[in-house]
Design an enzyme around this catalytic site. Sequence first.
Site, PDB file in Angstrom:
ATOM      1  N   ARG A  52       7.190  -4.162   2.454  1.00 19.64           N
ATOM      2  CA  ARG A  52       6.777  -2.814   1.956  1.00 19.64           C
ATOM      3  C   ARG A  52       6.795  -2.571   0.676  1.00 19.64           C
ATOM      4  O   ARG A  52       5.906  -1.756   0.107  1.00 19.64           O
ATOM      5  CB  ARG A  52       7.568  -1.960   3.137  1.00 19.64           C
ATOM      6  CG  ARG A  52       6.876  -0.599   2.666  1.00 19.64           C
ATOM      7  CD  ARG A  52       7.363   0.527   3.998  1.00 19.64           C
ATOM      8  NE  ARG A  52       8.392   0.222   4.905  1.00 19.64           N
ATOM      9  CZ  ARG A  52       9.672   0.489   4.413  1.00 19.64           C
ATOM     10  NH1 ARG A  52       9.942   1.012   3.445  1.00 19.64           N
ATOM     11  NH2 ARG A  52      10.673  -0.011   5.426  1.00 19.64           N
ATOM     12  N   TYR A 104     -17.203  12.368  -1.572  1.00 24.19           N
ATOM     13  CA  TYR A 104     -17.247  11.713  -0.269  1.00 24.19           C
ATOM     14  C   TYR A 104     -16.514  12.511   0.800  1.00 24.19           C
ATOM     15  O   TYR A 104     -15.406  12.982   0.509  1.00 24.19           O
ATOM     16  CB  TYR A 104     -16.345  10.351  -0.426  1.00 24.19           C
ATOM     17  CG  TYR A 104     -16.170   9.718   0.961  1.00 24.19           C
ATOM     18  CD1 TYR A 104     -17.017   9.225   1.898  1.00 24.19           C
ATOM     19  CD2 TYR A 104     -14.884   9.582   1.464  1.00 24.19           C
ATOM     20  CE1 TYR A 104     -16.682   8.782   3.006  1.00 24.19           C
ATOM     21  CE2 TYR A 104     -14.532   9.187   2.587  1.00 24.19           C
ATOM     22  CZ  TYR A 104     -15.308   8.648   3.466  1.00 24.19           C
ATOM     23  OH  TYR A 104     -14.901   7.977   4.886  1.00 24.19           O
ATOM     24  N   ASP A 176     -12.826   9.020  -9.213  1.00 23.82           N
ATOM     25  CA  ASP A 176     -13.025   8.188  -7.928  1.00 23.82           C
ATOM     26  C   ASP A 176     -14.147   7.334  -8.595  1.00 23.82           C
ATOM     27  O   ASP A 176     -15.401   7.840  -8.756  1.00 23.82           O
ATOM     28  CB  ASP A 176     -13.430   8.918  -6.746  1.00 23.82           C
ATOM     29  CG  ASP A 176     -13.674   7.888  -5.640  1.00 23.82           C
ATOM     30  OD1 ASP A 176     -14.256   6.717  -5.816  1.00 23.82           O
ATOM     31  OD2 ASP A 176     -13.708   8.276  -4.302  1.00 23.82           O
TER      32      ASP A 176
END
Length: 385
Positions: A52, A104, A176
């Site tokens: 992780r 988006y 983005d």
Amino acid sequence: MGKAKQPGFATRAIHVGQEPDPATGAVTVPIFATSTYVQEEIGKHKGYEYSRVSNPTRTRLEQNLAALEGGIAAPVFASGMAAINAVATLLDVGDHVVCGNDLYGGTPRLFNHVFAKFGIEFTYVNTSDADNVERAIRKNTRMVYVETPTNPLMALSDLRAISEVCKCKHADLVVDNTFMSPYFQQPIALGADLVVHSTTKFLNGHSDGLGGVVVCTRPEQAEKLAFLQKAAGAILSPFECWLVLRGVKTLAVRMQQHDRSGRVVAEFLANHKKVRKVFYPGLPGHPQHELAKRQMSGFGSMITFETGSLANANKMLRKVRVCSLGESLGGVETLISHPATMTHAALGEKGRKEIGITDGMVRISVGIEDVEDILEDLDQALAAI
Ligand SMILES: Cc1ncc(COP(=O)(O)O)c(C=O)c1O
């Protein structure tokens, strides 16, 4: 001696982080399918303790993506939305964010329904005009969040102009860059502080895995996001990291072909009698065609067009054969979608109307099949209208 010349984009895509495996000589990065790592004694290990926190396959991908975007680190997450979620966790209670109003649909859903309840405020403006951004900035504005070109209206934001505004107002510019990929657009070179991607799209390129990345420009961003990977755990699995490492090797050639075919399809649609309007920055009639030429090194393969009504859109979408009807974009296969009922359904009718998304709009992500076959397919499908 002068500074060594940086290798070109395609060379970096194939080689940075993708060096042969030192243990075996394997030319591809191994998939380190391991949750943990053996330690020699307490605190003595090879730099990896638990997957992780970090994993060698992930490290290689993070090095590669940082090199492609020109950042200092590129922590990867389980999806594009997990990456955007990670960006939002950099904010504190009482902070304000100015966002593009044509993002988006999942992004405003996350901001308005998850982060707003933690006391973070979001204002949505048309970022095609940098003055709108400046006017929306308040004393507590910490971030400006834009997509360019936008989804699905293909409107551009002037990243250099917005980054100047952000610098004056001490806000971070987050871009983005999913639609263009670092091959055609380099937001950091234009002044962005953070770049996000849904790696699900062009970076992976094969529609076979989800993923997201946040490319950082400052060490404290990288530290906070590495901490978040460990603390929250929405990391990208070694296998999916490997899929992206495999995908980016062909990013340059794929993008070149996406762009070549995108231009041909846009031209074809613009001249088709059943199509009322085409949104593509590569067409000279696009209101920001000059900015597109300045800011991007190609126009890409995302095109939106107007069929006139939901019924017309459905008639044509039922007929496509080479194009696949479905959400997503950026794969080698041509994907065609209906923003009003798919990517932008969450905005609701009123929200869509406010920004100009109609029921007749169809969005196409032009793939790298033979372009003649794509044109023939679109032609026969449009005949159904
Ligand atoms: C521009 C853009 N950003 C972010 C996302 C979210 O990415 P993901 O689906 O990988 O969570 C998408 C998904 O379509 C997208 O198109």
